[in-house]
Design an enzyme around this catalytic site. Structure first.
Site, short mmCIF file in Angstrom:
data_model
loop_
_atom_site.label_atom_id
_atom_site.label_comp_id
_atom_site.label_asym_id
_atom_site.label_seq_id
_atom_site.Cartn_x
_atom_site.Cartn_y
_atom_site.Cartn_z
N ASN A 35 0.77 -1.18 0.11
CA ASN A 35 0.12 0.00 -0.04
C ASN A 35 1.11 1.18 0.03
OD1 ASN A 35 -1.70 2.11 0.35
ND2 ASN A 35 -2.43 1.43 2.63
N TRP A 36 0.85 1.91 -1.06
CA TRP A 36 1.77 3.04 -1.36
C TRP A 36 1.30 4.20 -0.57
CZ3 TRP A 36 3.88 2.42 -7.07
CH2 TRP A 36 4.51 1.04 -7.01
N LYS A 37 0.13 3.95 -0.14
CA LYS A 37 -0.61 5.55 0.49
C LYS A 37 -0.31 6.62 -0.48
CE LYS A 37 -0.30 2.95 4.88
NZ LYS A 37 -0.27 3.06 6.33
N HIS A 54 -9.54 1.09 5.08
CA HIS A 54 -8.14 1.19 5.93
C HIS A 54 -8.49 2.19 6.89
CE1 HIS A 54 -4.17 2.42 6.66
NE2 HIS A 54 -3.66 1.37 5.91
N GLU A 59 -6.79 4.51 8.04
CA GLU A 59 -6.57 5.80 7.82
C GLU A 59 -7.65 6.43 7.16
OE1 GLU A 59 -3.02 5.32 5.69
OE2 GLU A 59 -2.01 4.79 7.53
N GLU A 67 -5.27 -4.85 10.49
CA GLU A 67 -4.07 -4.11 10.81
C GLU A 67 -4.44 -3.19 12.04
OE1 GLU A 67 -2.39 -2.74 6.85
OE2 GLU A 67 -3.87 -1.33 7.07
N GLY A 121 2.59 2.25 10.86
CA GLY A 121 3.57 3.43 10.74
C GLY A 121 4.40 3.63 12.15
N SER A 164 3.76 -2.24 10.33
CA SER A 164 5.15 -2.29 10.53
C SER A 164 5.65 -3.58 10.24
CB SER A 164 5.65 -2.01 12.03
OG SER A 164 5.02 -0.52 12.00
N GLY A 186 3.00 -1.06 4.40
CA GLY A 186 2.95 0.34 4.22
C GLY A 186 4.38 0.71 3.78
P1 13P Z 1 3.04 0.39 7.68
O1 13P Z 1 3.67 -0.92 7.11
O2 13P Z 1 3.79 1.58 7.18
O3 13P Z 1 3.02 0.33 9.35
O4 13P Z 1 1.56 0.61 7.09
C1 13P Z 1 0.76 -0.48 7.19
C2 13P Z 1 -0.46 -0.09 6.38
O5 13P Z 1 -1.21 0.63 6.94
C3 13P Z 1 -0.71 -0.77 5.17
O6 13P Z 1 -1.88 -0.65 4.84
#
Ligand code: 13P
Length: 260
Positions: free
Chosen positions: A11-13, A97, A99, A169, A175, A215, A236
């Protein structure tokens, strides 16, 4: 337990320009023949879907979007529909998600509508659930996950569950560099599978793909994927570098091969 090839999605956000996305996808595709045995999915931002699609053509790597709106078309400024994603070459779409729940007010009902819209257009949802730190600390983890599962999967039948990937998640692990331990993740994954079994029956629940996200790094992916109910990852930060993402996929394949 039905053994499933590892499923690893990046997931490149809200990262990467078109050029950067093209470079990263190219680096991953280059080694993808070595990674046979894993389902690899890349989720760039909307603006880079077209570029990444071109790079993925003819490779086993699949394309995903990070969100959609449930209507097919209309006056919904700024939104993108499931048929549009399908047309852009997306086989998958991330839905719910944390977020989006946290910053954009997504509700379980909205998530449910989005899942249905994706399925109707033949795009497979990657449906995210997870508790916050305060929910975990007050012992509400499974209440939250159950509510999210129930809401998100409302009136979705067993026949289509096989088209839905579930991603656990924990919000406190996203993150933050604070990964859930394999035991912590396995505990929730097994409970998710139990919930699915209650709703859809054992056979369907055993076939469901349940990813862990939060993470994930090359150094923790082997131990996590060695757990019985962890079928892959939603990555992420570590998916933004080809080297770390590919290493996670390799570790996942290694753990899968050793899995009973
Ligand atoms: P991180 O791997 O940066 O913790 O993010 C996880 C995530 O939200 C994937 O969708």
């Amino acid at each position: 337990m039905v053994k499933k090839p590892p499923f690893v999605a990046g997931n490149w956000k809200m990262h990467l320009t078109m050029g950067e996305a093209k470079g990263l996808a190219t680096a991953i595709v280059k080694v993808s023949a070595d990674l046979a045995g894993a389902e690899i999915v890349l989720a760039p931002p909307f603006t880079a879907l077209g570029e990444v699609k071109k790079v993925l053509e003819g490779s086993p790597v699949r394309l995903a979007a990070q969100n959609l709106f449930w209507e097919e078309k209309g006056a919904f400024t700024g939104e993108v529909s499931a048929p549009m994603l399908r047309d852009s070459g997306c086989q998958y779409v991330i839905i719910g998600h944390s977020e989006r729940r946290q910053y954009f007010g997504e509700t379980d009902d909205g998530v449910n509508r989005k899942i249905k819209a994706a399925l109707k257009s033949g795009v497979f949802p990657i449906f995210c659930v997870g508790e916050t730190l305060s929910e975990r600390e007050s012992g509400q983890t499974m209440d939250v996950i159950s509510r999210q599962l129930q809401g998100g999967l409302d009136s979705i039948g067993a026949g289509v569950l096989k088209s839905i990937v579930i991603a656990y998640e924990p919000v406190w692990a996203i993150g933050t560099g604070k990964t859930a331990t394999p035991d912590q993740a396995e505990e929730v994954h097994s409970r998710i599978r139990e919930k699915l079994a209650l709703k859809y029956g054992n056979g369907t629940a055993e076939c469901a793909i349940i990813l862990y996200g939060g993470s994930v790094k090359p150094t923790n992916s082997f131990a996590l994927l060695s757990e019985k109910n962890i079928d892959g990852f939603l990555v992420g930060g570590a998916s933004l570098e080809a080297e770390s993402f590919v290493q996670i996929v390799r570790e996942a394949i290694r753990a899968y091969k050793e899995k009973k």
